[in-house]
Design a protein around this motif. Structure first.
Motif, PDB file in Angstrom:
ATOM      1  N   GLY A  33       0.725  -1.317  -0.025  1.00 24.10           N
ATOM      2  CA  GLY A  33       0.200   0.072  -0.074  1.00 24.10           C
ATOM      3  C   GLY A  33       0.772   1.146   0.007  1.00 24.10           C
ATOM      4  N   GLN A 142      -3.061   9.137  -8.286  1.00 23.17           N
ATOM      5  CA  GLN A 142      -3.498   9.691  -6.961  1.00 23.17           C
ATOM      6  C   GLN A 142      -4.705   8.718  -6.299  1.00 23.17           C
ATOM      7  N   GLN A 143      -5.707   8.470  -7.347  1.00 18.24           N
ATOM      8  CA  GLN A 143      -6.933   7.695  -7.033  1.00 18.24           C
ATOM      9  C   GLN A 143      -6.230   6.336  -6.673  1.00 18.24           C
ATOM     10  N   LEU A 144      -5.476   5.911  -7.374  1.00 14.70           N
ATOM     11  CA  LEU A 144      -4.960   4.295  -7.229  1.00 14.70           C
ATOM     12  C   LEU A 144      -4.210   4.244  -5.979  1.00 14.70           C
ATOM     13  N   ARG A 146      -4.878   6.173  -3.288  1.00 11.72           N
ATOM     14  CA  ARG A 146      -5.763   6.201  -1.974  1.00 11.72           C
ATOM     15  C   ARG A 146      -6.539   4.779  -1.898  1.00 11.72           C
ATOM     16  N   ASP A 147      -6.758   4.064  -3.312  1.00 10.61           N
ATOM     17  CA  ASP A 147      -7.425   2.759  -3.425  1.00 10.61           C
ATOM     18  C   ASP A 147      -6.232   1.697  -2.758  1.00 10.61           C
ATOM     19  N   GLY A 148      -5.098   2.448  -2.292  1.00 10.63           N
ATOM     20  CA  GLY A 148      -4.376   1.221  -1.561  1.00 10.63           C
ATOM     21  C   GLY A 148      -3.173   0.425  -2.405  1.00 10.63           C
ATOM     22  N   MET A 149      -3.180   0.689  -3.829  1.00  8.06           N
ATOM     23  CA  MET A 149      -2.271   0.252  -4.666  1.00  8.06           C
ATOM     24  C   MET A 149      -0.819   0.547  -4.218  1.00  8.06           C
TER      25      MET A 149
END
Ligand SMILES: Nc1ncnc2c1ncn2[C@@H]1O[C@H](COP(=O)(O)OP(=O)(O)OP(=O)(O)O)[C@@H](O)[C@H]1O
Ligand SMILES: [Mg+2]
Length: 204
Positions: A33, A142-144, A146-149
């Protein structure tokens, strides 16, 4: 840096290209993460490091583990790994505004016989579009995050490094010179190499 739940681990990784020691005893652990941004001067070994993690480059010594498993040499296991481990490269410093404007305009002036003002206007329109694409890529990343990638990102985009990174890894001459929290790195770089690099890149 101590990492709680390691996903990617490099221990004592070395690689040469001929006589060039491009990865010099690299130790790096990336937690599940985590977003690790790798920065550093051109030729410091950033791309080679990322390519080694995806086994696009072999290494001579040391270990690379993904989720506790050594990198597969070939075959189905490697294909599975590549399906899981994606790669992101950015070289946004290529768009350093003035140079690009001058370059893009030059072609229009010489080839299209446009006046400099017309060429510059058209160039700015085109560059604005490219700028919008860059922002879209950054937003998706940035979204990825935040999604924990888990991400290891090579970038020259310092804004992204500051806002999205959990850690900044600064490379120079095949070594990891600093491995720090972004705020610490950007406000108080320790090494001369990093100070020099930041003073140049932040002027753009
Ligand atoms: N296939 C190769 N054969 C020989 N030398 C190579 C090869 N790939 C990279 N190099 C050299 O290894 C060094 C590190 O290259 P690398 O691409 O990892 O740097 P980088 O930090 O990603 O640079 P940049 O910021 O320009 O992308 C450079 O000196 C480069 O010229
Ligand atoms: Mg590179």
């Amino acid at each position: 840096m101590a990492v709680v739940d390691p996903l990617i681990e490099l221990r004592g990784v070395n690689k040469h290209f001929g006589t060039l020691h491009v990865l010099q005893s690299i130790d790096l652990t990336v937690g599940r993460g985590e977003v690790v941004v790798v920065i550093g001067p051109s030729g410091s070994g950033k791309s080679t490091l990322c390519r080694a993690i995806n086994r696009l480059e072999s290494v001579e010594s040391g270990e690379i583990l993904i989720d506790g498993q050594p990198l597969p040499e070939e075959g189905k296991a490697l294909a599975r790994l590549r399906a899981e481990v994606g790669m992101v490269f950015q070289s946004f410093n290529l768009f350093a505004h003035k140079t690009v404007l001058a370059n893009v305009s030059l072609a229009q002036i010489k080839v299209r016989k446009r006046k400099k003002e017309d060429a510059d206007r058209r160039s700015r329109e085109l560059l604005a579009r490219v700028g919008e694409m860059i922002n879209e890529v950054l937003e998706v990343m940035q979204q990825l995050a935040r999604d924990g990638m888990t991400m290891v990102v090579v970038t020259h985009e310092m804004g992204f490094a500051r806002s999205a990174a959990n850690r900044v890894v600064f490379m120079a001459d095949g070594r990891i010179v600093e491995d720090r929290a972004p705020e610490e790195f950007f406000t108080a770089p320790r090494s001369e190499r990093a100070k020099d690099f930041l003073s140049k890149i932040l002027k753009h």
